[in-house]
Scaffold this motif. Structure first.
Motif, PDB file in Angstrom:
ATOM      1  N   GLU A  52      -5.933  -2.214  80.448  1.00 30.20           N
ATOM      2  CA  GLU A  52      -5.389  -1.729  81.655  1.00 30.20           C
ATOM      3  C   GLU A  52      -4.292  -0.684  81.627  1.00 30.20           C
ATOM      4  O   GLU A  52      -3.371  -0.918  80.692  1.00 30.20           O
ATOM      5  N   VAL A  53      -4.660   0.594  82.016  1.00 32.82           N
ATOM      6  CA  VAL A  53      -3.580   1.746  81.928  1.00 32.82           C
ATOM      7  C   VAL A  53      -3.513   2.318  83.174  1.00 32.82           C
ATOM      8  O   VAL A  53      -4.349   1.968  84.032  1.00 32.82           O
ATOM      9  N   ARG A  54      -2.473   3.125  83.166  1.00 35.43           N
ATOM     10  CA  ARG A  54      -2.545   3.934  84.567  1.00 35.43           C
ATOM     11  C   ARG A  54      -2.525   5.439  84.092  1.00 35.43           C
ATOM     12  O   ARG A  54      -1.907   5.785  82.870  1.00 35.43           O
ATOM     13  N   ARG A  55      -3.392   6.192  84.617  1.00 37.55           N
ATOM     14  CA  ARG A  55      -3.564   7.552  84.465  1.00 37.55           C
ATOM     15  C   ARG A  55      -3.192   8.528  85.653  1.00 37.55           C
ATOM     16  O   ARG A  55      -3.612   8.121  86.738  1.00 37.55           O
ATOM     17  N   ARG A  56      -2.788   9.657  85.841  1.00 39.23           N
ATOM     18  CA  ARG A  56      -2.890  10.564  86.739  1.00 39.23           C
ATOM     19  C   ARG A  56      -4.028  11.806  87.025  1.00 39.23           C
ATOM     20  O   ARG A  56      -4.704  11.754  85.882  1.00 39.23           O
ATOM     21  N   TYR A  57      -3.980  12.146  87.954  1.00 36.28           N
ATOM     22  CA  TYR A  57      -5.143  13.038  87.926  1.00 36.28           C
ATOM     23  C   TYR A  57      -5.445  14.131  86.898  1.00 36.28           C
ATOM     24  O   TYR A  57      -6.487  14.203  86.428  1.00 36.28           O
ATOM     25  N   GLN A  58      -4.502  14.610  86.501  1.00 34.62           N
ATOM     26  CA  GLN A  58      -4.847  15.712  85.619  1.00 34.62           C
ATOM     27  C   GLN A  58      -5.249  15.186  84.216  1.00 34.62           C
ATOM     28  O   GLN A  58      -6.081  15.880  83.319  1.00 34.62           O
ATOM     29  N   ASP A  59      -5.028  13.738  83.952  1.00 31.40           N
ATOM     30  CA  ASP A  59      -5.575  13.166  82.919  1.00 31.40           C
ATOM     31  C   ASP A  59      -7.295  12.938  83.097  1.00 31.40           C
ATOM     32  O   ASP A  59      -7.944  13.191  81.971  1.00 31.40           O
ATOM     33  N   PHE A  60      -7.466  12.688  83.974  1.00 28.68           N
ATOM     34  CA  PHE A  60      -9.161  12.534  84.636  1.00 28.68           C
ATOM     35  C   PHE A  60      -9.807  13.945  84.343  1.00 28.68           C
ATOM     36  O   PHE A  60     -10.836  14.036  83.619  1.00 28.68           O
ATOM     37  N   LEU A  61      -9.147  14.786  84.819  1.00 28.22           N
ATOM     38  CA  LEU A  61      -9.639  16.311  84.874  1.00 28.22           C
ATOM     39  C   LEU A  61      -9.632  16.789  83.291  1.00 28.22           C
ATOM     40  O   LEU A  61     -10.519  17.375  82.941  1.00 28.22           O
ATOM     41  N   TRP A  62      -8.830  16.447  82.749  1.00 26.72           N
ATOM     42  CA  TRP A  62      -8.718  16.829  81.125  1.00 26.72           C
ATOM     43  C   TRP A  62     -10.048  15.949  80.628  1.00 26.72           C
ATOM     44  O   TRP A  62     -10.441  16.605  79.576  1.00 26.72           O
TER      45      TRP A  62
END
Length: 396
Positions: free
Chosen positions: A133-143
């Protein structure tokens, strides 16, 4: 080169599969311990200022639909999409399950951004744990999506839907434009027939699915207006019954029927916003993404064609060109094989998703009309029996 060109057959989710294997580009995730206030967002809060880089939100988060069942802008994802990803294409890959949910707002003195919880469950032996389980922000998905597209330019990677499209910087866009214009000027001289057919299919599909999306959104809007107007008639008939003693029971019966039809309409609207609209809009995004896939395939082939042309006219070092052509031929073959394999999977999933969505919606509509019809027929029957009974008493 067959071993090197084998494309991954599992559905690519565009998500980090666990916390250990993916480093975020900014080094800012996981963010569960970040300073500043955090709060779960309501659906209406997520339409944020487009000047912020990280204030984009996914349009396919099931948890958001629970907050606002009638928001077509925040639809639930079909099973084949990225909110919940099961790799069901191969029997031995059914043990990997990824969920993206719980958007959370983070406010600091420097920036405001949103993170998403990613849960990966698996029984595969190559993982250190059965659950991450982690948390990621939008730019991580985009990256991650950009890295996947760079590594596998012709694989069909699920599109990320955001309220604004975040593009590269000015210099990067200029460079991409120059390269695209140069390649388009050269053109693809020998695109295989199967890819011509594929491109024609995508263009036709894009036109039709965009039209369906617009019509579906209009139907939902009209249904919403109809529902808002109809739900006012029940209380009106109740008030009316207070001033009409002889018609009181009849007017109250009409109000009861209207109330039941309102509830049935509300349920049908919920089905429309949760079952049909998300699927249709999802494939609108897919149609845009598929055009990008075809463009990347054509760019690879155009580069090969230009090298072959240069070798034919002997405009450069022939030995170097021969070596480059060999590498590009392998690259084109790999890209073509990957796209062909992923294309058949995508078409089958698309047909299943759309068929299921429209079938479910048709069944919901039938049930809705049957329910409303039964409600009014029951009321009219009771009124008819009552009038016959009163007429019989008057005669006697």
């Amino acid at each position: 080169m067959e071993g090197e060109c084998r494309a991954p057959q599992a559905r690519s989710s565009g998500l980090p599969a666990g916390g250990a294997g993916v480093e975020s580009p900014g080094g800012d995730a996981p963010l569960s311990g970040s300073s500043g206030s955090s709060a779960l967002l309501q659906a209406e809060v997520l339409d944020l200022d487009e000047d912020e880089d990280d204030l984009e939100v996914f349009s396919k988060d099931a948890s958001l639909m629970d907050m606002n069942s009638f928001s077509p802008m925040m639809p639930t994802s079909p099973l084949s999409m990225i909110n919940q990803v099961k790799f069901e294409d191969e029997p031995d890959l059914k043990d990997l399950f990824i969920t993206v949910d719980e958007p959370e707002s983070h406010v600091t003195t420097i920036e405001t951004f949103i993170t998403y919880r990613i849960i990966t469950k698996t029984s595969r032996g190559e993982f250190d744990s059965s659950e991450f389980e982690v948390r990621r922000r939008y730019q991580d998905f985009l990256w991650l999506k950009e890295r996947l597209e760079d590594a596998h330019p012709t694989l069909i990677i699920p599109e990320l839907s955001s309220h604004k499209k975040q593009g590269p910087g000015l210099l990067s866009r200029m460079g991409q434009t120059v390269r695209a214009v140069a390649l388009s000027m050269r053109g693809v001289k020998s695109r295989p027939e199967e890819f011509m057919e594929m491109n024609n299919f995508i263009e036709t599909f894009s036109q039709k699915i965009n039209l369906i999306d617009k019509i579906s959104q209009r139907i939902y809007k009209e249904e919403r207006e109809y529902f808002d107007e109809m739900k006012e008639y029940g209380p009106i008939h109740i008030l009316w019954s207070a001033s009409e003693e002889d018609l009181a029971d009849t007017l109250k019966g009409v109000a009861s029927c209207i109330d039941k039809c309102c509830k049935a309409t509300e349920k049908r609207m919920s089905g429309l916003s949760e079952a049909l609209l998300p699927v249709v809009h999802e494939y609108v995004l897919y149609s845009e993404m598929l055009m990008g896939v075809m463009k990347r395939r054509d760019q690879i082939q155009a580069e090969l064609d230009s090298k072959v042309e240069a070798l034919t006219s002997k405009k450069a070092d022939t030995d170097l060109l021969t070596e480059e052509i060999g590498k590009l031929e392998d690259k084109v073959e790999c890209a073509n094989n990957a796209l062909k394999a992923d294309w058949e999977r995508w078409k089958q999933n698309m047909q299943n998703d759309i068929k299921s969505a429209f079938t479910d919606m048709a069944e919901e509509n039938i049930h809705y009309y049957e329910q409303c019809l039964a409600t009014w027929e029951s009321f009219l029957t009771s009124q008819t029996d009552l009038h016959l009974e009163e007429a019989s008493e008057d005669k006697s």
